[in-house]
Design a protein around this motif. Structure first.
Motif, PDB file in Angstrom:
ATOM      1  N   THR A 201      42.835  51.699  37.705  1.00  0.00           N
ATOM      2  CA  THR A 201      42.122  50.572  37.083  1.00  0.00           C
ATOM      3  C   THR A 201      43.107  49.405  36.981  1.00  0.00           C
ATOM      4  O   THR A 201      44.284  49.560  37.303  1.00  0.00           O
ATOM      5  CB  THR A 201      41.657  50.906  35.649  1.00  0.00           C
ATOM      6  OG1 THR A 201      42.811  50.969  34.798  1.00  0.00           O
ATOM      7  CG2 THR A 201      40.887  52.210  35.577  1.00  0.00           C
ATOM      8  N   LYS A 202      42.596  48.272  36.487  1.00  0.00           N
ATOM      9  CA  LYS A 202      43.497  47.135  36.284  1.00  0.00           C
ATOM     10  C   LYS A 202      44.170  47.182  34.912  1.00  0.00           C
ATOM     11  O   LYS A 202      44.945  46.312  34.565  1.00  0.00           O
ATOM     12  CB  LYS A 202      42.697  45.832  36.422  1.00  0.00           C
ATOM     13  CG  LYS A 202      42.299  45.536  37.864  1.00  0.00           C
ATOM     14  CD  LYS A 202      41.646  44.177  37.983  1.00  0.00           C
ATOM     15  CE  LYS A 202      40.159  44.308  38.019  1.00  0.00           C
ATOM     16  NZ  LYS A 202      39.374  43.112  38.109  1.00  0.00           N
ATOM     17  N   LEU A 203      43.828  48.187  34.136  1.00  0.00           N
ATOM     18  CA  LEU A 203      44.342  48.257  32.762  1.00  0.00           C
ATOM     19  C   LEU A 203      45.646  49.055  32.742  1.00  0.00           C
ATOM     20  O   LEU A 203      45.673  50.218  32.336  1.00  0.00           O
ATOM     21  CB  LEU A 203      43.308  48.903  31.850  1.00  0.00           C
ATOM     22  CG  LEU A 203      41.941  48.212  31.799  1.00  0.00           C
ATOM     23  CD1 LEU A 203      40.952  49.015  30.979  1.00  0.00           C
ATOM     24  CD2 LEU A 203      42.082  46.808  31.216  1.00  0.00           C
ATOM     25  N   ASP A 204      46.712  48.424  33.201  1.00  0.00           N
ATOM     26  CA  ASP A 204      47.968  49.151  33.325  1.00  0.00           C
ATOM     27  C   ASP A 204      48.617  49.405  31.959  1.00  0.00           C
ATOM     28  O   ASP A 204      49.060  50.508  31.671  1.00  0.00           O
ATOM     29  CB  ASP A 204      48.922  48.353  34.219  1.00  0.00           C
ATOM     30  CG  ASP A 204      50.238  49.076  34.332  1.00  0.00           C
ATOM     31  OD1 ASP A 204      50.209  50.278  34.650  1.00  0.00           O
ATOM     32  OD2 ASP A 204      51.297  48.450  34.055  1.00  0.00           O
ATOM     33  N   PHE A 206      47.572  49.341  28.409  1.00  0.00           N
ATOM     34  CA  PHE A 206      46.405  49.209  27.551  1.00  0.00           C
ATOM     35  C   PHE A 206      46.345  50.398  26.591  1.00  0.00           C
ATOM     36  O   PHE A 206      45.487  51.266  26.673  1.00  0.00           O
ATOM     37  CB  PHE A 206      45.149  49.156  28.442  1.00  0.00           C
ATOM     38  CG  PHE A 206      43.941  48.597  27.770  1.00  0.00           C
ATOM     39  CD1 PHE A 206      43.878  47.262  27.403  1.00  0.00           C
ATOM     40  CD2 PHE A 206      42.844  49.416  27.492  1.00  0.00           C
ATOM     41  CE1 PHE A 206      42.761  46.750  26.767  1.00  0.00           C
ATOM     42  CE2 PHE A 206      41.721  48.911  26.863  1.00  0.00           C
ATOM     43  CZ  PHE A 206      41.686  47.577  26.501  1.00  0.00           C
ATOM     44  N   TRP A 210      44.339  57.378  26.122  1.00  0.00           N
ATOM     45  CA  TRP A 210      42.890  57.168  26.261  1.00  0.00           C
ATOM     46  C   TRP A 210      42.210  58.500  25.993  1.00  0.00           C
ATOM     47  O   TRP A 210      42.428  59.462  26.726  1.00  0.00           O
ATOM     48  CB  TRP A 210      42.532  56.680  27.669  1.00  0.00           C
ATOM     49  CG  TRP A 210      43.091  55.331  28.023  1.00  0.00           C
ATOM     50  CD1 TRP A 210      43.827  54.500  27.223  1.00  0.00           C
ATOM     51  CD2 TRP A 210      42.944  54.648  29.274  1.00  0.00           C
ATOM     52  NE1 TRP A 210      44.148  53.338  27.886  1.00  0.00           N
ATOM     53  CE2 TRP A 210      43.616  53.408  29.158  1.00  0.00           C
ATOM     54  CE3 TRP A 210      42.306  54.955  30.470  1.00  0.00           C
ATOM     55  CZ2 TRP A 210      43.677  52.492  30.203  1.00  0.00           C
ATOM     56  CZ3 TRP A 210      42.370  54.038  31.516  1.00  0.00           C
ATOM     57  CH2 TRP A 210      43.047  52.818  31.379  1.00  0.00           C
ATOM     58  N   ILE A 247      34.650  49.794  30.813  1.00  0.00           N
ATOM     59  CA  ILE A 247      34.747  48.844  31.917  1.00  0.00           C
ATOM     60  C   ILE A 247      33.557  49.119  32.829  1.00  0.00           C
ATOM     61  O   ILE A 247      33.129  50.271  32.962  1.00  0.00           O
ATOM     62  CB  ILE A 247      36.100  48.954  32.677  1.00  0.00           C
ATOM     63  CG1 ILE A 247      36.447  50.416  33.015  1.00  0.00           C
ATOM     64  CG2 ILE A 247      37.214  48.307  31.879  1.00  0.00           C
ATOM     65  CD1 ILE A 247      37.750  50.592  33.794  1.00  0.00           C
ATOM     66  N   SER A 262      36.248  42.916  32.634  1.00  0.00           N
ATOM     67  CA  SER A 262      37.038  43.130  31.407  1.00  0.00           C
ATOM     68  C   SER A 262      36.609  44.375  30.634  1.00  0.00           C
ATOM     69  O   SER A 262      35.488  44.853  30.793  1.00  0.00           O
ATOM     70  CB  SER A 262      36.848  41.969  30.434  1.00  0.00           C
ATOM     71  OG  SER A 262      36.896  40.769  31.094  1.00  0.00           O
ATOM     72  N   PHE A 263      37.489  44.830  29.787  1.00  0.00           N
ATOM     73  CA  PHE A 263      37.171  45.913  28.846  1.00  0.00           C
ATOM     74  C   PHE A 263      36.422  45.293  27.663  1.00  0.00           C
ATOM     75  O   PHE A 263      36.866  44.294  27.109  1.00  0.00           O
ATOM     76  CB  PHE A 263      38.474  46.556  28.358  1.00  0.00           C
ATOM     77  CG  PHE A 263      38.282  47.593  27.283  1.00  0.00           C
ATOM     78  CD1 PHE A 263      38.084  48.926  27.618  1.00  0.00           C
ATOM     79  CD2 PHE A 263      38.323  47.241  25.926  1.00  0.00           C
ATOM     80  CE1 PHE A 263      37.920  49.890  26.621  1.00  0.00           C
ATOM     81  CE2 PHE A 263      38.156  48.201  24.929  1.00  0.00           C
ATOM     82  CZ  PHE A 263      37.960  49.529  25.281  1.00  0.00           C
TER      83      PHE A 263
END
Ligand code: FRU
Length: 479
Positions: A201-204, A206, A210, A247, A262-263
């Motif tokens: 994902t683009k959420l490196d 974050f 999780w 997302i 975006s989240f």
């Protein structure tokens, strides 16, 4: 000495509903004692909904996690809660942690994390248990033991999906740089599971972990829903200890990559975490934990004197509109409506007030506002205020006038639209708010003393009530 599943269920089967306690909810799930957290194993088959949840049946602490179970056909009548999984074997001795349920060949398969700690070292087990003919959950050999290279011991909450005939399991994870991730294992035969890698994902950067991932297609859009821990607080987002959100975009299994925007958070109240989604015949339904594990607040919960804490949210149907998930209360909830105690149409007012001798209500407003606006629930001197700041399009949920439980404010900037509708579900100690048909939701527990409520509306300018309806709500029936 801990009790067996049979002993616990004997005890719980004799519980008398409605359960006693000042703050017992009427139409939110209640257990006789202990702590409940995440919804688990949500599944539907042949007209029946299965709802499991994390349950410590002994105390109100985050220990001895079992799987509790209730079943319903209509979300009104429920089988009394019972225990289905206990941490009583070497594969889950320190907790039967969260997971999912899936009907495979008409049999309900449960995937869950067995938390195992040996000499302080945590060895996560991803386990499977299958219902037998007598409706008992039988634990099988663990599917995955230990952790893949590059990740820490925080590997849990299996979500099972079948992608193009491949059995897939996604898990909440933390990498060795202490960043939250979702990883995937795959299998061809349900016995051997191979590590397939991390969902890119683009959420490196974050959060550090999780939890509780869900991967599902909602009217044409892939959604990765998860609960990140460790996000920094902002004025209009990430205001609770932990978050839950999603997302949206497109997941490509070949390269294990999620192209997304975006989240967004799923809820902006004080108590919403670890939601799980599932499908019935035609709906995507989500249930969340109506709680937040904040130590100091948990220890002061007024429900502890009756030796229980927490509940689950009402089930909500998810849809994607304008790049966001919208949530609406399940249609069946309307059957809980009892007497309609207020029905107003097409009124122009400067203020409005009504006193109601009950606090289990559905409140439904369609309105037009032209200035700052307040909807106030008054419980004698205590108050909950939902405030709308029209110029900035901001909503504020104000709990500063409550004596017990959560206190403070939660703020959210609304996506472009003006305030158009407010739907509130008020139960004895929970409040679920749906704004603009579920574009925004705000979910919280609250512990005001008074049983009566005064509903007061005020605004800096005249406002228009296109429709204002209030119903008394009935309670669940436990059989
Ligand atoms: C989320 C969570 C999960 C875990 C479970 C244990 O609230 O921490 O990650 O499986 O609760 O109860």
């Amino acid at each position: 000495m801990k009790k067996s599943v049979v002993e616990l269920n004997d005890e719980f089967s004799s519980a008398i509903y409605p359960l006693k306690g000042e703050f017992r909810n009427k139409y939110h799930i209640e257990v006789p004692n202990g702590l409940i957290n995440d919804p688990n194993g949500l599944s539907y088959n042949k007209g029946e909904y299965n709802i499991f949840f994390q349950w410590n049946p002994y105390t109100c602490e985050h220990k001895y996690k079992h799987w509790g179970y209730i079943k319903t056909k209509d979300f009104i009548r429920y089988k009394k809660p019972k225990i289905m999984l206990a941490p009583d074997s070497v594969i889950d001795k320190d907790g039967c942690y969260s997971g999912t349920g899936k009907f495979i060949d008409d049999k309900l398969n449960i995937f869950y994390t067995g938390n195992v700690k040996n000499n302080g070292e945590r060895i996560p087990h991803q386990n499977i248990a299958i219902f037998d003919e007598n409706d008992m959950l039988i634990k099988k050999k663990p599917l995955i033991v230990g952790i893949p290279d590059g990740y820490t011991e925080h590997l849990r909450d299996p979500f099972y999906i079948n992608i193009n005939g491949v059995y897939c399991m996604i898990l909440g994870a933390q990498n060795k740089s202490l960043k939250g991730r979702v990883v995937m294992y795959i299998s061809k035969d349900m016995n051997t599971w191979d590590f397939y890698g991390e969902i890119n994902t683009k959420l490196d950067d974050f959060g550090y972990m999780w939890e509780c991932p869900n991967l599902i297609n909602i009217n044409g859009y892939d959604a990765l829903i998860f609960s990140p821990q460790g996000l920094e607080k902002h004025e209009f987002k990430y205001q609770n200890l932990y978050q839950s959100g999603y997302i949206l975009g497109h997941y490509n299994f070949e390269n294990n990559t999620f192209m997304h925007n975006s989240f967004y958070e799923l809820d902006y109240g004080f108590d919403f975490y670890a939601p799980q989604v599932f499908k019935d015949n035609n709906r995507i339904i989500m249930i969340g934990w109506l709680g937040m594990p904040e130590d100091n607040i948990e220890k002061e919960s007024p429900t502890l004197k009756n030796n229980y804490i927490y509940t689950l949210t009402m089930p909500r149907v998810l849809k994607v509109e304008n790049g966001r998930i919208k949530q609406s209360p399940l249609e069946e909830i309307k059957l809980l409506r009892d007497k309609e105690i207020l029905e107003n149409k097409n009124m122009i007012c400067e203020r409005h007030e009504v006193n109601i001798k009950n606090r289990c209500l559905e409140i439904n407003l369609e309105l037009e506002v032209f200035a700052d606006f307040k909807y106030i629930l008054e419980f004698k001197k205590e108050k909950i205020i939902l405030e709308y700041k029209s110029l900035d399009n901001i909503l504020i949920l104000d709990f500063t006038n409550l004596n017990k439980g959560k206190n403070g404010v939660r703020k959210v900037k609304m996506p472009d639209n003006k305030l158009r509708s407010i739907q509130m579900f008020l139960d004895v100690s929970t409040l679920e708010i749906f704004i603009n048909d579920g574009e925004i939701t705000m979910t919280s527990s609250f512990f005001a003393e008074s049983r009566d409520v005064n509903l007061r509306i005020s605004s800096d300018k005249e406002f228009k009530l296109n429709s204002y309806r209030v119903w008394n709500m009935r309670g669940f029936i436990y059989e």
